[in-house]
Design a protein around this motif. Structure first.
Motif, PDB file in Angstrom:
ATOM      1  N   ALA A 107      23.989  39.043  11.078  1.00  0.00           N
ATOM      2  CA  ALA A 107      24.539  37.841  11.772  1.00  0.00           C
ATOM      3  C   ALA A 107      26.220  37.599  10.277  1.00  0.00           C
ATOM      4  N   LEU A 108      26.485  36.802  11.064  1.00  0.00           N
ATOM      5  CA  LEU A 108      27.676  36.925   9.969  1.00  0.00           C
ATOM      6  C   LEU A 108      28.093  35.313   9.916  1.00  0.00           C
ATOM      7  N   PRO A 109      28.782  34.741   8.787  1.00  0.00           N
ATOM      8  CA  PRO A 109      28.556  33.480   8.882  1.00  0.00           C
ATOM      9  C   PRO A 109      31.072  33.844   9.215  1.00  0.00           C
ATOM     10  N   VAL A 110      30.296  31.940  10.154  1.00  0.00           N
ATOM     11  CA  VAL A 110      31.740  31.854  11.011  1.00  0.00           C
ATOM     12  C   VAL A 110      32.634  30.551   9.759  1.00  0.00           C
ATOM     13  N   GLN A 111      33.478  31.115   9.117  1.00  0.00           N
ATOM     14  CA  GLN A 111      34.306  29.781   7.830  1.00  0.00           C
ATOM     15  C   GLN A 111      35.426  29.621   8.969  1.00  0.00           C
ATOM     16  N   ASP A 112      35.845  28.015   7.720  1.00  0.00           N
ATOM     17  CA  ASP A 112      37.023  27.418   8.528  1.00  0.00           C
ATOM     18  C   ASP A 112      38.259  27.913   7.665  1.00  0.00           C
ATOM     19  N   GLU A 113      39.060  27.918   7.795  1.00  0.00           N
ATOM     20  CA  GLU A 113      40.381  27.892   6.381  1.00  0.00           C
ATOM     21  C   GLU A 113      40.055  27.249   5.195  1.00  0.00           C
ATOM     22  N   ALA A 114      38.571  26.430   4.811  1.00  0.00           N
ATOM     23  CA  ALA A 114      38.712  25.825   3.880  1.00  0.00           C
ATOM     24  C   ALA A 114      37.350  26.694   3.171  1.00  0.00           C
ATOM     25  N   GLY A 115      37.011  27.285   3.768  1.00  0.00           N
ATOM     26  CA  GLY A 115      35.379  28.299   3.646  1.00  0.00           C
ATOM     27  C   GLY A 115      34.347  27.108   3.715  1.00  0.00           C
ATOM     28  N   ARG A 116      34.288  26.563   4.674  1.00  0.00           N
ATOM     29  CA  ARG A 116      33.353  25.895   4.671  1.00  0.00           C
ATOM     30  C   ARG A 116      32.959  26.524   6.035  1.00  0.00           C
ATOM     31  N   LEU A 117      31.278  26.059   6.180  1.00  0.00           N
ATOM     32  CA  LEU A 117      30.130  27.101   7.411  1.00  0.00           C
ATOM     33  C   LEU A 117      30.122  26.290   8.359  1.00  0.00           C
ATOM     34  N   LEU A 118      31.182  27.091   9.721  1.00  0.00           N
ATOM     35  CA  LEU A 118      30.846  25.999  10.734  1.00  0.00           C
ATOM     36  C   LEU A 118      29.958  26.841  11.842  1.00  0.00           C
ATOM     37  N   GLY A 119      29.166  28.534  11.301  1.00  0.00           N
ATOM     38  CA  GLY A 119      28.100  29.097  12.315  1.00  0.00           C
ATOM     39  C   GLY A 119      28.014  29.836  11.789  1.00  0.00           C
ATOM     40  N   ALA A 120      27.288  31.132  12.949  1.00  0.00           N
ATOM     41  CA  ALA A 120      26.876  32.506  12.377  1.00  0.00           C
ATOM     42  C   ALA A 120      27.053  33.054  13.850  1.00  0.00           C
ATOM     43  N   VAL A 121      26.792  34.029  13.910  1.00  0.00           N
ATOM     44  CA  VAL A 121      27.124  35.153  15.110  1.00  0.00           C
ATOM     45  C   VAL A 121      26.209  36.130  14.636  1.00  0.00           C
ATOM     46  N   SER A 122      25.227  35.673  15.435  1.00  0.00           N
ATOM     47  CA  SER A 122      24.241  37.149  15.781  1.00  0.00           C
ATOM     48  C   SER A 122      24.458  38.131  16.245  1.00  0.00           C
ATOM     49  N   VAL A 123      23.829  39.388  15.874  1.00  0.00           N
ATOM     50  CA  VAL A 123      24.404  40.351  16.733  1.00  0.00           C
ATOM     51  C   VAL A 123      23.454  40.269  18.462  1.00  0.00           C
ATOM     52  N   ASP A 124      22.435  39.697  18.672  1.00  0.00           N
ATOM     53  CA  ASP A 124      22.222  39.914  19.938  1.00  0.00           C
ATOM     54  C   ASP A 124      23.076  38.761  21.048  1.00  0.00           C
ATOM     55  N   ASP A 125      23.962  37.754  20.017  1.00  0.00           N
ATOM     56  CA  ASP A 125      25.083  37.147  21.213  1.00  0.00           C
ATOM     57  C   ASP A 125      26.417  37.995  21.204  1.00  0.00           C
ATOM     58  N   VAL A 126      26.298  38.788  20.187  1.00  0.00           N
ATOM     59  CA  VAL A 126      27.607  39.976  20.341  1.00  0.00           C
ATOM     60  C   VAL A 126      27.434  41.317  21.280  1.00  0.00           C
ATOM     61  N   LEU A 127      26.088  41.790  21.595  1.00  0.00           N
ATOM     62  CA  LEU A 127      25.259  42.688  22.411  1.00  0.00           C
ATOM     63  C   LEU A 127      25.355  41.537  24.195  1.00  0.00           C
ATOM     64  N   ASP A 128      25.025  40.456  24.105  1.00  0.00           N
ATOM     65  CA  ASP A 128      25.007  39.941  25.564  1.00  0.00           C
ATOM     66  C   ASP A 128      26.961  40.345  25.926  1.00  0.00           C
ATOM     67  N   HIS A 129      28.386  39.936  25.315  1.00  0.00           N
ATOM     68  CA  HIS A 129      29.121  39.732  25.584  1.00  0.00           C
ATOM     69  C   HIS A 129      29.668  40.673  25.594  1.00  0.00           C
ATOM     70  N   LEU A 130      29.130  42.245  24.734  1.00  0.00           N
ATOM     71  CA  LEU A 130      29.589  43.569  25.501  1.00  0.00           C
ATOM     72  C   LEU A 130      29.186  43.977  26.211  1.00  0.00           C
ATOM     73  N   MET A 131      27.688  43.824  26.737  1.00  0.00           N
ATOM     74  CA  MET A 131      27.446  44.731  27.699  1.00  0.00           C
ATOM     75  C   MET A 131      28.075  44.295  28.955  1.00  0.00           C
ATOM     76  N   PRO A 132      28.151  44.877  30.512  1.00  0.00           N
ATOM     77  CA  PRO A 132      28.884  44.228  31.448  1.00  0.00           C
ATOM     78  C   PRO A 132      27.870  43.197  31.886  1.00  0.00           C
ATOM     79  N   ASP A 133      28.491  42.435  33.158  1.00  0.00           N
ATOM     80  CA  ASP A 133      28.275  41.350  33.431  1.00  0.00           C
ATOM     81  C   ASP A 133      26.809  41.260  34.115  1.00  0.00           C
ATOM     82  N   ASP A 134      26.881  42.228  34.806  1.00  0.00           N
ATOM     83  CA  ASP A 134      25.325  42.885  35.749  1.00  0.00           C
ATOM     84  C   ASP A 134      24.321  44.041  34.953  1.00  0.00           C
ATOM     85  N   TRP A 135      24.669  43.602  33.710  1.00  0.00           N
ATOM     86  CA  TRP A 135      23.485  45.021  33.116  1.00  0.00           C
ATOM     87  C   TRP A 135      22.030  44.902  33.815  1.00  0.00           C
ATOM     88  N   ARG A 136      21.548  43.377  33.428  1.00  0.00           N
ATOM     89  CA  ARG A 136      20.119  43.481  33.883  1.00  0.00           C
ATOM     90  C   ARG A 136      20.117  43.771  35.260  1.00  0.00           C
TER      91      ARG A 136
END
Length: 435
Positions: free
Chosen positions: A389-418
């Motif tokens: 997982a990676l932190p996502v920050q705004d320009e002021a350095g405040r934490l907005l959230g985090a991106v996890s590796v499973d969410d990245v995989l879901d978006h990189l896989m083809p739409d009909d991968w299931r």
């Protein structure tokens, strides 16, 4: 009518098979090589004449469901089904005259012809006759309530199909308790696969028996189209409860696919804090760090101890990819949080004393990820630093959230991968990478 008290003394045919026990059984060719596993049994429920079983739906590689005629089954033994080795790999498509026993008949309410009331179908037995045709010969049923004969509530017994009426047609919404009892140990992704193969009306019946958190986990594993169809079919209040229980990023992805009017209604019905997170995520493009991130990672202050982090990581609702890291920030500790200070990795925490402050073991050597950074940037950083997982920050350095590796995989896989098998999926990923 065969009462349960005589079931142990009756002598069923050697070929009698109860479908609920058959589901999940391995299917093998004559050489002993695995072909797949039984997913369901297809029957024809004629209004006149004995119901007939015509084939099996089996799951082969890539979670593809195909039809195997029972004429190509040479033996059904405990723990295995043997075929002639001839399997048509074309995807199974149910015809209007066909009924799936496991998916559609279990829990169906039927009426006893002897006037003793209604019963629910808990299992169905098929049996080979002299002509080598498979027929539905027995129903294992349960009485829903005391009938005029004074039988106790919940009594189970075996009847013949012609002892009941209503088998060929639904009498209205069904319970899905018995169906779910056979699937209670399935992981959300596997349960989603089963659910996706059911008619939408049956999906709604199954959803009604699931707790909000369990259904939320399942909906997160459905394809976009399947999730939209199911959420749209639910009562609006229930749909909003399920969205509340979903990870905010998954809920935002789903809401973005809904018609605007429907999305507005559900957002108004959601808990205000959950709805606010979803609305904030909807402002970002789906293929940016902001669109990929969740707003609910583990966030702790620098004075929190290793023991506190481990307690947070142990919570069942924390996704494994997010449980592997704590994001340390100044207050406030809910996103948008205060200034981001660094990360603490679970493996590092396990090597420290329980009372060790997190602020003393921070990993600060991280590139800044802004909400508008592309999915390519996020993927490169996750791979470069071997992070989950990676932190996502705004320009002021405040934490907005985090991106996890499973969410990245879901978006990189083809739409009909299931839907695709492994070879096809590999080819589609390669094409995507080369595009």
């Amino acid at each position: 009518m065969e009462n349960t008290s005589t079931r142990s003394t009756s002598r069923p045919s050697a070929t009698r098979v109860f479908v609920a026990r058959l589901v999940g059984t391995g299917v093998f060719d004559p050489l002993g090589d695995a072909v797949g596993k039984v997913h369901d049994v297809v029957v024809l429920l004629a209004h006149r004449g004995q119901p007939r079983a015509v084939g099996l739906v089996i799951e082969v590689a890539g979670r593809r469901r195909v039809f195997l005629p029972l004429s190509r089954v040479t033996a059904i033994n405990p723990g295995q089904v043997i075929t002639t080795g001839l399997v048509n790999i074309r995807r199974f498509e149910q015809r209007a005259v066909e009924t799936l026993v496991f998916s559609e008949l279990l829990d169906r309410v039927v009426t006893m012809r002897d006037g003793s009331g209604q019963v629910s179908v808990r299992d169905v037995a098929i049996e080979k006759d002299r002509n080598r045709d498979w027929k539905v010969t027995r129903l294992f049923v349960q009485r829903a309530s005391s009938g005029p004969l004074g039988l106790r509530r919940g009594e189970t017994f075996i009847v013949r199909p012609d002892d009941v009426t209503g088998l060929a047609g639904s009498l209205g919404p069904q319970s899905a308790a018995a169906l779910l009892a056979t699937m209670e140990d399935l992981k959300p992704a596997d349960l989603a696969g089963v659910l996706a193969d059911l008619p939408l009306a049956r999906q709604v019946e199954v959803a009604a028996e699931l707790e909000d958190a369990r259904l939320a986990d399942v909906v997160e594993e459905l394809s976009d189209d399947e999730a939209v169809a199911l959420i749209s079919a639910l009562d609006a209040a229930r749909a909003a409860d399920v969205l509340d229980a979903m990870q905010p990023d998954d809920a935002a992805d789903l809401v973005a696919e809904l018609p605007t009017a429907k999305a507005d209604v559900l957002l108004d019905l959601m808990q205000p804090d959950e709805a606010e997170d979803v609305r904030r995520l909807l402002t970002y493009d789906g293929y940016t760090a902001g669109g990929l991130m969740t707003t609910e990672p583990i966030i702790l202050p620098p004075e929190a101890t290793v023991a506190t982090f481990l307690a947070q990581a142990r919570k069942a609702e924390t996704a494994p990819a997010l449980a592997a890291v704590a994001f340390v920030c100044r207050p406030p500790l809910e996103t948008p949080a205060g200034r981001f200070l660094g990360m603490v990795h679970l493996q590092r925490a396990l090597r420290e004393r329980p009372q060790q402050p997190l602020g003393s073991i921070l990993d600060k050597d991280l590139d800044v990820v802004l909400p508008d950074d592309s999915i390519g940037t996020v993927t490169r950083l996750l791979a470069t630093y071997n992070l989950t997982a990676l932190p996502v920050q705004d320009e002021a350095g405040r934490l907005l959230g985090a991106v996890s590796v499973d969410d990245v995989l879901d978006h990189l896989m083809p739409d009909d991968w299931r839907e695709a098998d492994d070879a096809v999926t590999d080819e589609m990923i390669e094409r995507s990478a080369n595009a």
